[in-house]
Design an enzyme around this catalytic site. Structure first.
Site, PDB file in Angstrom:
ATOM      1  N   GLY A 297       0.779  -1.231   0.000  1.00  0.00           N
ATOM      2  CA  GLY A 297       0.000   0.000   0.000  1.00  0.00           C
ATOM      3  C   GLY A 297       0.805   1.271   0.000  1.00  0.00           C
TER       4      GLY A 297
ATOM      5  N   MET B  65       2.765   2.509  -2.421  1.00  0.00           N
ATOM      6  CA  MET B  65       2.702   3.216  -3.701  1.00  0.00           C
ATOM      7  C   MET B  65       1.539   2.655  -4.499  1.00  0.00           C
ATOM      8  SD  MET B  65       6.816   3.325  -4.239  1.00  0.00           S
ATOM      9  CE  MET B  65       7.074   1.904  -3.203  1.00  0.00           C
TER      10      MET B  65
ATOM     11  N   ARG C 154       3.579 -12.981  -2.696  1.00  0.00           N
ATOM     12  CA  ARG C 154       4.674 -12.473  -1.885  1.00  0.00           C
ATOM     13  C   ARG C 154       4.504 -13.038  -0.480  1.00  0.00           C
ATOM     14  NH1 ARG C 154       2.739  -6.128  -1.640  1.00  0.00           N
ATOM     15  NH2 ARG C 154       0.795  -6.449  -0.497  1.00  0.00           N
TER      16      ARG C 154
ATOM     17  N   ARG D 293      20.335  -4.113  42.308  1.00  0.00           N
ATOM     18  CA  ARG D 293      20.752  -2.792  42.794  1.00  0.00           C
ATOM     19  C   ARG D 293      20.343  -2.653  44.252  1.00  0.00           C
ATOM     20  NH1 ARG D 293      18.262  -1.100  37.157  1.00  0.00           N
ATOM     21  NH2 ARG D 293      16.903  -2.743  37.959  1.00  0.00           N
TER      22      ARG D 293
ATOM     23  N   GLY E 132      28.564  -1.745  32.578  1.00  0.00           N
ATOM     24  CA  GLY E 132      27.466  -0.818  32.853  1.00  0.00           C
ATOM     25  C   GLY E 132      27.438   0.202  31.727  1.00  0.00           C
ATOM     26  N   THR E 133      26.763  -0.152  30.643  1.00  0.00           N
ATOM     27  CA  THR E 133      26.906   0.627  29.400  1.00  0.00           C
ATOM     28  C   THR E 133      26.168   1.956  29.409  1.00  0.00           C
ATOM     29  OG1 THR E 133      25.201  -0.833  28.491  1.00  0.00           O
ATOM     30  CG2 THR E 133      27.493  -1.294  27.899  1.00  0.00           C
ATOM     31  N   ASN E 134      25.262   2.172  30.368  1.00  0.00           N
ATOM     32  CA  ASN E 134      24.636   3.494  30.442  1.00  0.00           C
ATOM     33  C   ASN E 134      25.693   4.544  30.794  1.00  0.00           C
ATOM     34  OD1 ASN E 134      22.194   2.279  29.932  1.00  0.00           O
ATOM     35  ND2 ASN E 134      21.591   2.177  32.072  1.00  0.00           N
ATOM     36  N   ASP E 135      26.410   4.300  31.903  1.00  0.00           N
ATOM     37  CA  ASP E 135      27.456   5.239  32.314  1.00  0.00           C
ATOM     38  C   ASP E 135      28.652   5.198  31.363  1.00  0.00           C
ATOM     39  OD1 ASP E 135      26.085   6.310  34.386  1.00  0.00           O
ATOM     40  OD2 ASP E 135      27.230   5.363  35.988  1.00  0.00           O
TER      41      ASP E 135
ATOM     42  N   CYS F 204      24.965  -5.318  31.847  1.00  0.00           N
ATOM     43  CA  CYS F 204      23.759  -5.165  32.662  1.00  0.00           C
ATOM     44  C   CYS F 204      23.075  -3.820  32.438  1.00  0.00           C
ATOM     45  CB  CYS F 204      24.077  -5.349  34.140  1.00  0.00           C
ATOM     46  SG  CYS F 204      25.232  -4.118  34.797  1.00  0.00           S
TER      47      CYS F 204
END
Length: 943
Positions: free
Chosen positions: A110, A112, A345, A592, A803-806, A869
């Site tokens: 839908g 085009m 398809r 935590r 700790g990939t946020n910080d 984490c």
């Protein structure tokens, strides 16, 4: 000269050019063109066609005009179609009419619009009437061309044609299009041609070649149209792919009652059941079904009217599903009893259907279990865990008179939001005003896609299960109800009526895409049960088996895992841990401990500890907290019996546990103004203490291991609580695996200072309790310096948890809150950043730090356990990176565990080590002399 056009029977030539790759074929002629060519090769009845390549589209985008040779190749291909059909394009006696459809590599349903009946002109129309003797069919086809050509090619508003037709039907007393007679359609053609002229200042083109050229160009232009771009952004489809153009001989479903057109799915795209689901219309053209302008009949009922065509249709679709080993979405037309297949398809489906179809097909032997796991996306698993309406709440709403209407349950799920009657407003109020919106329309068109994507749900008063609204909603997992005919929508007045009930724009409704019911107001939702979803549980079990296989990863150096990733969960309380286990987590990657300090009965003790003026006073307060912490950890160990539990020691700065400084100051000032003295001295003392804790940059201040070194009594209490709880559990028969995580390490010297004293406490507790159990001490890698000195850190730490946020904040130098509020959206929109690095790991920066840390860490400690984490632990792209660089596990929210389990399996399947071919060394040739000697000996023995 480049070859821009391929005929229906040139699939081998395309395959050769694509190097034998079917994916390459789709890249050249698009998914729709590839499907048509494949069906033609398999002797499926497909009208003759030709396809303009995606490369031609890309060349047009660069030059702003047709590339050299394209138009000449189209005309040559048209001649071949004329020869095959025995008809001639533009001829008034035996005219060839064609359709023009877009078809990118990936299905964009839908996005085009199709243009039908190209080649019809005033002269051709008169000739067709003489040839067919069916003037109603001819004028109906002509008015469709004028409308489609006007809206798609010339970008005329739909209303320019819809309103005059509605007025004409009202004047004549007609309700349905099938009531219109030949003279009516002829009059409408005149009305449409006048509307066309008024809108674009020129007559409708009477040159068939001009119609074809402009239609081809319109498809090219539509690739960069608003709706196509919005769809690609949502689906992550590259802008460089381009779209093919399919020019196909017209076959007609609107020539009479022995004609029909329809759309069908070989399995139910909503539920996944193995039953054909589709719709058809007698005496109609395909767009009537797709657009949902007329409510169609179920395809199963076609058997009553056209049994021969229906039988052939069912046989062909069964062959197609077996050939492509997936559910097919097909379009067909029956012209005077003869079946023609116009498209096949891979069909779009709901998340529920995706899982069921994948599991069923694996059990049927059509695909392998590995393929079944790859067929389902992490987003689809996530959608299955979205809220649903509670049955009791819906029953109550019906009793209260809130039920409005029931339509077709096109896409499951619960949606509650404020109604808006056009796509622009639905998008605007969702994005700018952060509203939950429901887009309400009589039926949707490709122009509405951006509003559908932004909305929480979609409701239409017309259309069926294969309408545009239904197909797109299923694609994006948007709850959708279509064909709720009891609802009357007045787009000009911006209201909808259901009997005596009137709802204005902005009013709240609840849409249940699972049952098809619509209610006024808000209905509460409930979380779905994972355990009740049998097929999903089966699929995730298969995913776990894939991740658990040996040798799905190469051992880069000693200590690197050769099996896939495990999925652990972040959980602070026993109830979270139990949920995580029920969702399939095999460990706790982050508990935590500071969250436990915020409990109402504990916070005053924590504040007393913070305000203590001596180590003894601080210890006294901590001793009161010890039983609470021990109970918390006891519950976690019991919930995770037999699985590891990583407990992070206190991390945030102490001021977070204290009253808000501004609020405290207001209270002190108010007491002074009112002359209140009781308690004033204590509040002033507290205010002074809070002010004394102020830091310019708390995130990089006194927190984590720095706080542990400054006030070791806090973590000493926590470690004692952990080991006492572990000892008590062990004595009860619970198998414990505690891992103590020291946060925010920047130098190994910090671990050398704090870790030995904590280990001594642990050993002392085990001695006191006369019990032994395995344990680990490790650290959280969230400072770049820790990552680049990982070989030193690993001499003390037995495990790393990223700790990939910080780590992302410190690597980029961004404050997450400020960045997301002020400039990150702009950075992503302008292409400065590919994605928000706080949602998906930045592989080139943060990711490289992680990779290096693991490599260097395992050099110092081969058995080093590594996990993640942060929030990235539940993001599929980030999970893939963790698999690639050698993590043992990822840890995420309990609610993301099922998603992470599937993503981990995908990573394992997509990055299987390439087996090196073992080449045998050729046998060494024996010296000639020795051979001769042996031969002589053999001869001597024979004698």
């Amino acid at each position: 000269m480049s070859k821009w056009v391929y005929l229906y029977n040139e699939v081998k030539e395309v395959e050769k050019r694509a190097g034998g790759s079917w994916d390459g074929v789709k890249s050249i002629v698009g998914g729709k063109g590839a499907g048509l060519m494949d069906m033609t090769r398999a002797n499926v009845p497909v009208p003759p066609f030709f396809t303009v390549t995606t490369e031609a589209c890309n060349a047009y985008q660069k030059a702003g005009k047709f590339p050299a040779g394209l138009w000449e190749q189209e005309l040559t291909a048209l001649k071949a179609i004329e020869k095959k059909t025995g008809k001639k394009f533009g001829d008034k006696k035996n005219p060839l009419l064609v359709s023009c459809r877009s078809g990118a590599k990936f299905s964009m349903p839908g996005m085009m619009n199709t243009i039908l009946n190209i080649g019809l002109t005033d002269v051709v129309a008169e000739g067709m009437i003489k040839e067919t003797g069916n003037d109603r069919f001819v004028w109906d086809s002509y008015r469709r061309l004028v409308e489609m050509f006007g809206t798609v090619v010339m970008d005329i508003e739909d209303e320019a044609f819809e309103h005059p037709l509605a007025s004409f039907k009202e004047k004549k007393g007609y309700k349905l299009d099938i009531e219109m007679r030949a003279e009516d359609w002829k009059e409408v053609v005149g009305i449409y041609k006048e509307a066309y002229k008024q809108a674009c200042g020129q007559e409708f083109p009477q040159d068939p070649n001009k119609q074809l050229a402009l239609a081809t160009e319109a498809v090219f232009k539509s690739w960069n149209g608003k709706r196509a771009v919005a769809y690609r952004r949502k689906e992550g489809i590259s802008d460089t792919l381009g779209t093919a153009v399919n020019i196909c001989t017209m076959v007609f479903g609107n020539m009479g009652d022995d004609c029909a057109t329809g759309v069908a799915f070989t399995r139910n795209p909503s539920t996944g059941e193995k039953v054909m689901m589709g719709e058809y219309l007698l005496n109609a053209q395909g767009e009537d079904v797709v657009a949902g302008i007329r409510n169609a009949d179920e395809v199963a009922n076609l058997k009553k009217y056209m049994p021969k065509a229906y039988k052939q249709f069912m046989e062909i679709t069964a062959r197609l599903e077996k050939h492509y080993t997936d559910m097919q979405d097909v379009e067909f037309t029956i012209e005077r009893g003869t079946l023609w297949m116009l498209q096949t398809r891979v069909g779009k489906r709901t998340a529920k259907a995706a899982v069921k179809i994948a599991v069923d097909m694996a059990n049927e032997g059509l695909i392998t279990r590995d393929q079944a796991v790859q067929r389902v996306t992490p987003d689809q698993v996530d959608a299955l865990l979205h809220p649903q309406f509670d049955d009791a709440a819906m029953n109550l709403a019906e009793k209260e008179g809130k039920f409005l209407a029931k339509g077709v349950n096109a896409s499951p799920g619960a949606a509650v939001g404020q109604i808006y009657f056009d796509a622009d407003k639905a998008e605007q109020y969702a994005k700018e005003h952060k509203q939950d919106t429901i887009m309400v329309r009589p039926f949707t068109k490709p122009d509405d896609v951006h509003g559908m994507i932004a909305a929480k749900g979609v409701l239409t008063s017309e259309g069926g299960a294969t309408s545009h609204a239904a197909v797109v909603a299923r694609q994006f997992g948007i709850p959708c109800v279509v064909g709720a005919s009891a609802i009357k929508i007045d787009l000009e007045k911006r209201v909808m009526h259901v009997g005596e009930t009137v709802l204005n724009e902005g009013d709240w409704i609840s849409v249940d895409g699972t049952t098809g019911k619509v209610f006024a107001g808000k209905i509460p939702t409930s979380e779905p049960s994972l355990e009740e979803q049998k097929e999903l549980m089966t699929l995730l079990k298969w995913a776990d088996e894939i991740s658990a296989r040996k040798n799905v990863r190469e051992e880069v150096r000693p200590g690197y895992p050769t099996r896939g990733l495990q999925v652990w969960a972040n959980a602070d309380y026993p109830k979270d841990a139990r949920r995580a286990r029920s969702y399939g987590a095999v460990g706790i990657g982050l508990c935590r401990t500071e969250h436990m300090f915020f409990e109402p009965e504990r916070l005053p003790i924590v504040q007393r500890m913070i305000l203590a003026e001596s180590s003894e006073a601080r210890t006294d307060a901590l001793n009161l907290l010890l039983p609470h912490q021990r109970k918390d950890f006891d519950g976690l160990f019991e919930a995770m019996d037999g699985f590891p539990v990583i407990i992070r020691l206190i991390d945030p700065p102490l001021h977070e546990f204290m009253p808000d400084e501004e609020k405290l100051m207001e209270e002190v000032i108010t007491m002074h103004v009112k002359g209140e003295t009781e308690g004033l001295e204590e509040k002033e003392k507290l205010l002074a203490a809070v002010k004394g804790m102020h830091e310019s940059n708390p995130m990089m201040g006194l927190r984590g291991v720095r706080l542990s070194i400054s006030m070791p009594e806090i973590v000493e209490m926590q470690v004692r609580a952990i080991f006492e709880a572990a000892a008590d559990c062990t004595l009860r028969g619970v198998k414990v695996k505690p891992e103590i995580m020291i946060p925010l390490t920047g130098t190994v010297k910090e671990l050398e200072w704090i870790q030995p004293r904590l280990e001594r406490i642990g050993k002392a507790v085990m001695s006191e309790k006369k019990v032994k159990f395995a344990y680990k001490f490790g650290t959280m890698i969230e400072i770049p310096r820790a990552a680049v000195t990982a070989d030193h850190i690993a001499t003390k730490a037995q495990f790393f948890s990223f700790g990939t946020n910080d780590l992302t904040q410190m690597t980029f130098g961004y404050s997450r809150d400020d960045a997301e509020r002020n400039f990150l959206i702009t950075y992503v929109q302008e292409g400065i950043l590919v994605k928000n690095p706080f949602q998906t790991l930045d592989r080139n920066g943060v990711g490289k730090l992680m990779k290096n840390a693991i490599f260097e860490g395992r050099a110092a400690r081969p058995e080093l356990e590594v996990g993640i984490c942060g929030e990235h632990g539940g993001d599929p792209e980030s999970i893939e990176w963790c698999h690639m660089i050698g993590n043992n596990y990822v840890s995420c929210s309990p609610f993301r565990v099922p998603v992470a389990r599937l993503a981990a399996a995908h990573a394992a399947l997509n990055h299987m080590p390439v087996k090196k071919a073992v080449t045998k060394k050729p046998a060494a040739k024996k010296p000639v002399k020795k051979v001769v000697k042996k031969a002589v000996k053999k001869v001597a023995k024979k004698k």
